[in-house]
Design a protein around this motif. Structure first.
Motif, PDB file in Angstrom:
ATOM      1  N   ALA A  47       0.746  -1.307   0.017  1.00  0.00           N
ATOM      2  CA  ALA A  47      -0.166  -0.087   0.045  1.00  0.00           C
ATOM      3  C   ALA A  47       0.910   1.172  -0.057  1.00  0.00           C
ATOM      4  O   ALA A  47       0.686   2.323  -0.795  1.00  0.00           O
ATOM      5  N   GLU A  48       2.106   1.024   0.726  1.00  0.00           N
ATOM      6  CA  GLU A  48       2.867   2.460   0.840  1.00  0.00           C
ATOM      7  C   GLU A  48       3.669   2.657  -0.620  1.00  0.00           C
ATOM      8  O   GLU A  48       3.903   3.703  -1.101  1.00  0.00           O
ATOM      9  N   MET A  49       4.017   1.508  -1.297  1.00  0.00           N
ATOM     10  CA  MET A  49       4.766   1.638  -2.527  1.00  0.00           C
ATOM     11  C   MET A  49       3.654   2.199  -3.736  1.00  0.00           C
ATOM     12  O   MET A  49       4.071   2.904  -4.533  1.00  0.00           O
ATOM     13  N   ARG A  50       2.511   1.549  -3.448  1.00  0.00           N
ATOM     14  CA  ARG A  50       1.266   2.006  -4.562  1.00  0.00           C
ATOM     15  C   ARG A  50       1.206   3.541  -4.235  1.00  0.00           C
ATOM     16  O   ARG A  50       1.021   4.371  -5.302  1.00  0.00           O
ATOM     17  N   ARG A  51       1.144   4.064  -2.734  1.00  0.00           N
ATOM     18  CA  ARG A  51       0.938   5.481  -2.621  1.00  0.00           C
ATOM     19  C   ARG A  51       1.913   6.350  -2.937  1.00  0.00           C
ATOM     20  O   ARG A  51       1.847   7.548  -3.725  1.00  0.00           O
ATOM     21  N   ARG A  52       3.229   5.808  -3.186  1.00  0.00           N
ATOM     22  CA  ARG A  52       4.446   6.569  -3.660  1.00  0.00           C
ATOM     23  C   ARG A  52       4.724   6.415  -5.127  1.00  0.00           C
ATOM     24  O   ARG A  52       5.514   7.149  -5.754  1.00  0.00           O
ATOM     25  N   GLY A  53       3.884   5.624  -5.854  1.00  0.00           N
ATOM     26  CA  GLY A  53       3.768   5.309  -7.033  1.00  0.00           C
ATOM     27  C   GLY A  53       5.063   4.455  -7.671  1.00  0.00           C
ATOM     28  O   GLY A  53       5.561   4.586  -8.775  1.00  0.00           O
ATOM     29  N   PHE A  54       5.535   3.645  -6.810  1.00  0.00           N
ATOM     30  CA  PHE A  54       6.817   2.804  -6.859  1.00  0.00           C
ATOM     31  C   PHE A  54       6.448   1.434  -7.438  1.00  0.00           C
ATOM     32  O   PHE A  54       5.299   0.932  -7.003  1.00  0.00           O
ATOM     33  N   SER A  55       7.193   0.844  -8.131  1.00  0.00           N
ATOM     34  CA  SER A  55       7.311  -0.316  -8.857  1.00  0.00           C
ATOM     35  C   SER A  55       7.750  -1.154  -7.850  1.00  0.00           C
ATOM     36  O   SER A  55       9.130  -1.086  -7.221  1.00  0.00           O
ATOM     37  N   VAL A  56       7.151  -2.557  -7.484  1.00  0.00           N
ATOM     38  CA  VAL A  56       7.891  -3.521  -6.754  1.00  0.00           C
ATOM     39  C   VAL A  56       7.972  -5.176  -7.357  1.00  0.00           C
ATOM     40  O   VAL A  56       6.785  -5.131  -7.967  1.00  0.00           O
ATOM     41  N   LEU A  57       9.024  -5.515  -7.497  1.00  0.00           N
ATOM     42  CA  LEU A  57       9.067  -7.006  -8.084  1.00  0.00           C
ATOM     43  C   LEU A  57       9.349  -7.787  -6.847  1.00  0.00           C
ATOM     44  O   LEU A  57      10.159  -7.338  -5.956  1.00  0.00           O
ATOM     45  N   GLU A  58       8.896  -9.203  -7.126  1.00  0.00           N
ATOM     46  CA  GLU A  58       9.498 -10.184  -5.948  1.00  0.00           C
ATOM     47  C   GLU A  58      10.284 -11.215  -6.869  1.00  0.00           C
ATOM     48  O   GLU A  58      10.003 -11.876  -7.857  1.00  0.00           O
ATOM     49  N   ASN A  59      11.262 -11.636  -6.275  1.00  0.00           N
ATOM     50  CA  ASN A  59      12.058 -12.894  -6.727  1.00  0.00           C
ATOM     51  C   ASN A  59      12.841 -13.359  -5.751  1.00  0.00           C
ATOM     52  O   ASN A  59      13.678 -12.699  -5.171  1.00  0.00           O
ATOM     53  N   ALA A  60      13.092 -14.793  -5.672  1.00  0.00           N
ATOM     54  CA  ALA A  60      13.863 -15.454  -4.724  1.00  0.00           C
ATOM     55  C   ALA A  60      13.781 -14.950  -3.358  1.00  0.00           C
ATOM     56  O   ALA A  60      14.858 -14.710  -2.664  1.00  0.00           O
ATOM     57  N   GLY A  61      12.621 -14.616  -2.837  1.00  0.00           N
ATOM     58  CA  GLY A  61      12.433 -14.234  -1.354  1.00  0.00           C
ATOM     59  C   GLY A  61      12.947 -12.528  -1.051  1.00  0.00           C
ATOM     60  O   GLY A  61      13.192 -12.163  -0.093  1.00  0.00           O
ATOM     61  N   GLN A  62      13.207 -11.734  -2.405  1.00  0.00           N
ATOM     62  CA  GLN A  62      13.487 -10.428  -2.020  1.00  0.00           C
ATOM     63  C   GLN A  62      12.591  -9.649  -2.826  1.00  0.00           C
ATOM     64  O   GLN A  62      11.793  -9.999  -3.750  1.00  0.00           O
ATOM     65  N   PHE A  63      12.243  -8.419  -2.206  1.00  0.00           N
ATOM     66  CA  PHE A  63      11.301  -7.351  -2.885  1.00  0.00           C
ATOM     67  C   PHE A  63      12.632  -6.386  -3.485  1.00  0.00           C
ATOM     68  O   PHE A  63      13.358  -5.939  -2.792  1.00  0.00           O
ATOM     69  N   ILE A  64      12.304  -6.048  -4.906  1.00  0.00           N
ATOM     70  CA  ILE A  64      13.281  -5.253  -5.497  1.00  0.00           C
ATOM     71  C   ILE A  64      12.148  -3.862  -5.834  1.00  0.00           C
ATOM     72  O   ILE A  64      11.003  -3.958  -6.578  1.00  0.00           O
ATOM     73  N   ILE A  65      12.634  -2.847  -5.032  1.00  0.00           N
ATOM     74  CA  ILE A  65      11.755  -1.443  -5.155  1.00  0.00           C
ATOM     75  C   ILE A  65      12.580  -0.508  -6.020  1.00  0.00           C
ATOM     76  O   ILE A  65      13.538  -0.332  -5.787  1.00  0.00           O
ATOM     77  N   ILE A  66      11.853  -0.061  -6.966  1.00  0.00           N
ATOM     78  CA  ILE A  66      12.073   1.134  -8.029  1.00  0.00           C
ATOM     79  C   ILE A  66      11.407   2.137  -7.288  1.00  0.00           C
ATOM     80  O   ILE A  66      10.355   2.376  -7.436  1.00  0.00           O
ATOM     81  N   CYS A  67      12.389   3.157  -6.949  1.00  0.00           N
ATOM     82  CA  CYS A  67      12.211   4.364  -6.334  1.00  0.00           C
ATOM     83  C   CYS A  67      11.905   5.559  -7.206  1.00  0.00           C
ATOM     84  O   CYS A  67      12.291   6.589  -6.777  1.00  0.00           O
ATOM     85  N   ASN A  68      11.052   5.228  -8.211  1.00  0.00           N
ATOM     86  CA  ASN A  68      10.644   6.474  -8.981  1.00  0.00           C
ATOM     87  C   ASN A  68       9.276   5.977  -9.704  1.00  0.00           C
ATOM     88  O   ASN A  68       9.100   4.911  -9.551  1.00  0.00           O
ATOM     89  N   GLN A  69       8.951   6.825 -10.297  1.00  0.00           N
ATOM     90  CA  GLN A  69       7.715   6.492 -10.911  1.00  0.00           C
ATOM     91  C   GLN A  69       7.647   6.090 -12.644  1.00  0.00           C
ATOM     92  O   GLN A  69       6.653   6.302 -13.299  1.00  0.00           O
ATOM     93  N   GLU A  70       8.895   5.905 -12.924  1.00  0.00           N
ATOM     94  CA  GLU A  70       9.137   5.664 -14.503  1.00  0.00           C
ATOM     95  C   GLU A  70       8.586   4.348 -14.926  1.00  0.00           C
ATOM     96  O   GLU A  70       8.561   3.516 -13.821  1.00  0.00           O
ATOM     97  N   PRO A  71       8.155   3.939 -15.956  1.00  0.00           N
ATOM     98  CA  PRO A  71       7.646   2.804 -16.492  1.00  0.00           C
ATOM     99  C   PRO A  71       8.751   1.777 -16.303  1.00  0.00           C
ATOM    100  O   PRO A  71      10.170   2.140 -16.577  1.00  0.00           O
ATOM    101  N   VAL A  72       8.641   0.522 -16.080  1.00  0.00           N
ATOM    102  CA  VAL A  72       9.316  -0.678 -15.925  1.00  0.00           C
ATOM    103  C   VAL A  72       9.020  -1.502 -17.211  1.00  0.00           C
ATOM    104  O   VAL A  72       8.119  -1.735 -17.267  1.00  0.00           O
ATOM    105  N   ARG A  73      10.222  -1.767 -18.046  1.00  0.00           N
ATOM    106  CA  ARG A  73      10.141  -2.768 -18.918  1.00  0.00           C
ATOM    107  C   ARG A  73      10.967  -3.968 -18.836  1.00  0.00           C
ATOM    108  O   ARG A  73      12.227  -3.860 -18.330  1.00  0.00           O
ATOM    109  N   ARG A  74      10.632  -5.124 -18.674  1.00  0.00           N
ATOM    110  CA  ARG A  74      11.110  -6.382 -18.828  1.00  0.00           C
ATOM    111  C   ARG A  74      11.958  -6.783 -20.033  1.00  0.00           C
ATOM    112  O   ARG A  74      10.973  -6.758 -21.116  1.00  0.00           O
ATOM    113  N   LEU A  75      13.124  -7.047 -20.301  1.00  0.00           N
ATOM    114  CA  LEU A  75      13.726  -7.140 -21.459  1.00  0.00           C
ATOM    115  C   LEU A  75      13.905  -8.644 -21.960  1.00  0.00           C
ATOM    116  O   LEU A  75      14.032  -8.984 -22.945  1.00  0.00           O
ATOM    117  N   LEU A  76      14.073  -9.420 -20.777  1.00  0.00           N
ATOM    118  CA  LEU A  76      14.418 -10.725 -21.053  1.00  0.00           C
ATOM    119  C   LEU A  76      13.434 -11.652 -20.132  1.00  0.00           C
ATOM    120  O   LEU A  76      13.125 -11.254 -18.837  1.00  0.00           O
TER     121      LEU A  76
END
Length: 76
Positions: A47-76
């Motif tokens: 909810a806090e990440m959504r409020r800030r407009g940040f993207s969050v990814l989850e992988n292998a027990g980790q959250f990766i937080i992108i601390c900006n509001q730019e779009p995220v593209r998965r390349l592979l």
């Protein structure tokens, strides 16, 4: 006697998270999912990440937080 000591309140943990240089600069930070769940809770964290407009990814027990509001593209 063992105590379950948590060094942060929920708000304190979030404040500490975003006090890092990478977060302040709009970079990328990561945290163990178990720590997020222990200190804040998954729902409150997301909810806090959504409020800030940040993207969050989850992988292998980790959250990766992108601390900006730019779009995220998965390349592979």
């Amino acid at each position: 006697m063992t105590r379950n000591y948590l060094p942060y309140t929920q708000d304190g943990w979030i404040a500490h998270l975003f006090n890092s240089q990478a977060a302040r600069d709009g970079g990328v930070i990561r945290r163990q999912a178990r720590d997020v769940e222990r200190y804040v809770g998954r729902d409150a964290f997301l909810a806090e990440m959504r409020r800030r407009g940040f993207s969050v990814l989850e992988n292998a027990g980790q959250f990766i937080i992108i601390c900006n509001q730019e779009p995220v593209r998965r390349l592979l």
